[in-house]
Design a protein around this motif. Structure first.
Motif, PDB file in Angstrom:
ATOM      1  N   HIS A  11       0.834  -1.208   0.000  1.00  0.00           N
ATOM      2  CA  HIS A  11       0.000   0.000   0.000  1.00  0.00           C
ATOM      3  C   HIS A  11       0.866   1.254   0.000  1.00  0.00           C
ATOM      4  CE1 HIS A  11      -2.884   2.923   1.880  1.00  0.00           C
ATOM      5  NE2 HIS A  11      -3.628   2.435   0.911  1.00  0.00           N
ATOM      6  N   GLU A  12       1.904   1.282   0.807  1.00  0.00           N
ATOM      7  CA  GLU A  12       2.801   2.437   0.890  1.00  0.00           C
ATOM      8  C   GLU A  12       3.521   2.703  -0.426  1.00  0.00           C
ATOM      9  OE1 GLU A  12       5.610   1.880   4.052  1.00  0.00           O
ATOM     10  OE2 GLU A  12       4.030   1.684   5.566  1.00  0.00           O
ATOM     11  N   GLU A  13       3.820   1.660  -1.172  1.00  0.00           N
ATOM     12  CA  GLU A  13       4.578   1.789  -2.421  1.00  0.00           C
ATOM     13  C   GLU A  13       3.727   2.258  -3.600  1.00  0.00           C
ATOM     14  OE1 GLU A  13       7.945   1.186  -3.172  1.00  0.00           O
ATOM     15  OE2 GLU A  13       8.182   1.205  -0.993  1.00  0.00           O
ATOM     16  N   MET A  14       2.422   2.211  -3.461  1.00  0.00           N
ATOM     17  CA  MET A  14       1.534   2.565  -4.568  1.00  0.00           C
ATOM     18  C   MET A  14       1.386   4.068  -4.665  1.00  0.00           C
ATOM     19  SD  MET A  14      -1.322  -0.406  -4.119  1.00  0.00           S
ATOM     20  CE  MET A  14      -2.063  -0.176  -5.724  1.00  0.00           C
ATOM     21  N   GLU A  15       1.479   4.593  -5.890  1.00  0.00           N
ATOM     22  CA  GLU A  15       1.363   6.039  -6.098  1.00  0.00           C
ATOM     23  C   GLU A  15      -0.051   6.543  -5.845  1.00  0.00           C
ATOM     24  OE1 GLU A  15       3.030   7.668  -9.629  1.00  0.00           O
ATOM     25  OE2 GLU A  15       4.794   6.389  -9.516  1.00  0.00           O
ATOM     26  N   SER A  16      -0.999   6.001  -6.541  1.00  0.00           N
ATOM     27  CA  SER A  16      -2.400   6.395  -6.363  1.00  0.00           C
ATOM     28  C   SER A  16      -3.119   5.236  -5.694  1.00  0.00           C
ATOM     29  CB  SER A  16      -3.046   6.716  -7.702  1.00  0.00           C
ATOM     30  OG  SER A  16      -2.360   7.771  -8.330  1.00  0.00           O
ATOM     31  N   ALA A  17      -2.752   4.992  -4.465  1.00  0.00           N
ATOM     32  CA  ALA A  17      -3.227   3.811  -3.756  1.00  0.00           C
ATOM     33  C   ALA A  17      -4.716   3.872  -3.450  1.00  0.00           C
ATOM     34  CB  ALA A  17      -2.447   3.636  -2.461  1.00  0.00           C
ATOM     35  N   PRO A  18      -5.395   2.747  -3.685  1.00  0.00           N
ATOM     36  CA  PRO A  18      -6.774   2.656  -3.207  1.00  0.00           C
ATOM     37  C   PRO A  18      -6.737   2.476  -1.683  1.00  0.00           C
ATOM     38  CG  PRO A  18      -6.060   0.572  -4.143  1.00  0.00           C
ATOM     39  CD  PRO A  18      -4.940   1.555  -4.352  1.00  0.00           C
ATOM     40  N   THR A  19      -7.833   2.151  -1.108  1.00  0.00           N
ATOM     41  CA  THR A  19      -7.841   1.943   0.339  1.00  0.00           C
ATOM     42  C   THR A  19      -7.001   0.722   0.696  1.00  0.00           C
ATOM     43  OG1 THR A  19      -9.775   0.506   0.300  1.00  0.00           O
ATOM     44  CG2 THR A  19     -10.170   2.899   0.515  1.00  0.00           C
ATOM     45  N   TYR A  20      -6.579   0.682   1.934  1.00  0.00           N
ATOM     46  CA  TYR A  20      -5.813  -0.463   2.428  1.00  0.00           C
ATOM     47  C   TYR A  20      -6.628  -1.747   2.271  1.00  0.00           C
ATOM     48  CZ  TYR A  20      -3.532  -3.589   5.750  1.00  0.00           C
ATOM     49  OH  TYR A  20      -2.921  -4.667   6.336  1.00  0.00           O
ATOM     50  N   SER A  21      -7.917  -1.669   2.545  1.00  0.00           N
ATOM     51  CA  SER A  21      -8.793  -2.845   2.394  1.00  0.00           C
ATOM     52  C   SER A  21      -8.829  -3.330   0.953  1.00  0.00           C
ATOM     53  CB  SER A  21     -10.215  -2.521   2.856  1.00  0.00           C
ATOM     54  OG  SER A  21     -10.226  -2.227   4.227  1.00  0.00           O
ATOM     55  N   ALA A  22      -8.840  -2.397   0.005  1.00  0.00           N
ATOM     56  CA  ALA A  22      -8.836  -2.768  -1.412  1.00  0.00           C
ATOM     57  C   ALA A  22      -7.526  -3.446  -1.793  1.00  0.00           C
ATOM     58  CB  ALA A  22      -9.078  -1.542  -2.283  1.00  0.00           C
ATOM     59  N   VAL A  23      -6.426  -2.967  -1.228  1.00  0.00           N
ATOM     60  CA  VAL A  23      -5.126  -3.599  -1.493  1.00  0.00           C
ATOM     61  C   VAL A  23      -5.133  -5.029  -0.960  1.00  0.00           C
ATOM     62  CG1 VAL A  23      -2.656  -3.543  -0.918  1.00  0.00           C
ATOM     63  CG2 VAL A  23      -3.838  -1.437  -1.576  1.00  0.00           C
ATOM     64  N   ARG A  24      -5.615  -5.215   0.259  1.00  0.00           N
ATOM     65  CA  ARG A  24      -5.677  -6.561   0.845  1.00  0.00           C
ATOM     66  C   ARG A  24      -6.564  -7.476   0.013  1.00  0.00           C
ATOM     67  NH1 ARG A  24      -7.344  -6.654   6.715  1.00  0.00           N
ATOM     68  NH2 ARG A  24      -6.996  -8.863   6.339  1.00  0.00           N
ATOM     69  N   ALA A  25      -7.699  -6.966  -0.445  1.00  0.00           N
ATOM     70  CA  ALA A  25      -8.612  -7.770  -1.261  1.00  0.00           C
ATOM     71  C   ALA A  25      -7.956  -8.159  -2.581  1.00  0.00           C
ATOM     72  CB  ALA A  25      -9.910  -7.000  -1.506  1.00  0.00           C
ATOM     73  N   THR A  26      -7.254  -7.216  -3.190  1.00  0.00           N
ATOM     74  CA  THR A  26      -6.580  -7.503  -4.464  1.00  0.00           C
ATOM     75  C   THR A  26      -5.466  -8.526  -4.272  1.00  0.00           C
ATOM     76  OG1 THR A  26      -7.115  -5.287  -5.240  1.00  0.00           O
ATOM     77  CG2 THR A  26      -5.406  -6.484  -6.439  1.00  0.00           C
ATOM     78  N   LEU A  27      -4.720  -8.402  -3.180  1.00  0.00           N
ATOM     79  CA  LEU A  27      -3.673  -9.388  -2.894  1.00  0.00           C
ATOM     80  C   LEU A  27      -4.283 -10.779  -2.720  1.00  0.00           C
ATOM     81  CD1 LEU A  27      -1.428  -7.295  -0.482  1.00  0.00           C
ATOM     82  CD2 LEU A  27      -0.793  -8.124  -2.764  1.00  0.00           C
ATOM     83  N   ARG A  28      -5.430 -10.855  -2.060  1.00  0.00           N
ATOM     84  CA  ARG A  28      -6.099 -12.143  -1.878  1.00  0.00           C
ATOM     85  C   ARG A  28      -6.502 -12.737  -3.233  1.00  0.00           C
ATOM     86  NH1 ARG A  28      -9.813 -10.534   1.275  1.00  0.00           N
ATOM     87  NH2 ARG A  28     -11.442 -10.321  -0.284  1.00  0.00           N
TER      88      ARG A  28
END
Length: 117
Positions: free
Chosen positions: A17-34
């Motif tokens: 999440h920290e590395e993303m330039e236009s990061a979505p929400t943290y929850s969205a990052v976790r969902a995408t990783l899943r």
């Protein structure tokens, strides 16, 4: 996200999440990783309460797969179409030394093909 994991080697969802330039929400990052894990692109190990993710496929293999998909989807499988499009794009700013290197790669590929016959 997979490119971030390739660059970092392994990372938590928070680190991705920290590395993303236009990061979505943290929850969205976790969902995408899943989802990426379900599809077999990444895997995780548990480190205490955290999941640490890492790419399953080597970067070069992933790049080849992505490029193959791009060539198939947008150019009907024609590598010539890709090169023609790239070279005809005035905004590509391809340098003469890059053209020289590409020419050498093409010549090497021709020689390799002739010796394998």
């Amino acid at each position: 996200m997979v490119e971030i994991l390739h660059r970092l080697g392994r990372a938590t969802a928070a680190e991705v999440h920290e590395e993303m330039e236009s990061a979505p929400t943290y929850s969205a990052v976790r969902a995408t990783l899943r989802i990426l894990e379900e599809k077999g692109h990444i895997a995780h190990v548990q480190d205490g309460k955290r999941f640490v993710y890492e790419p399953v496929v080597a970067k070069q293999e992933a790049a080849k797969s992505a490029l193959d998909q791009l060539v198939t989807t947008f150019f009907g499988g024609s590598l010539e179409g890709v090169v023609r499009t790239f070279l005809s794009n005035e905004g590509s700013n391809i340098r003469p030394d890059e053209l020289d290197r590409l020419s050498k790669l093409i010549e090497e590929a021709k020689k390799k093909e002739q010796t394998s016959k």
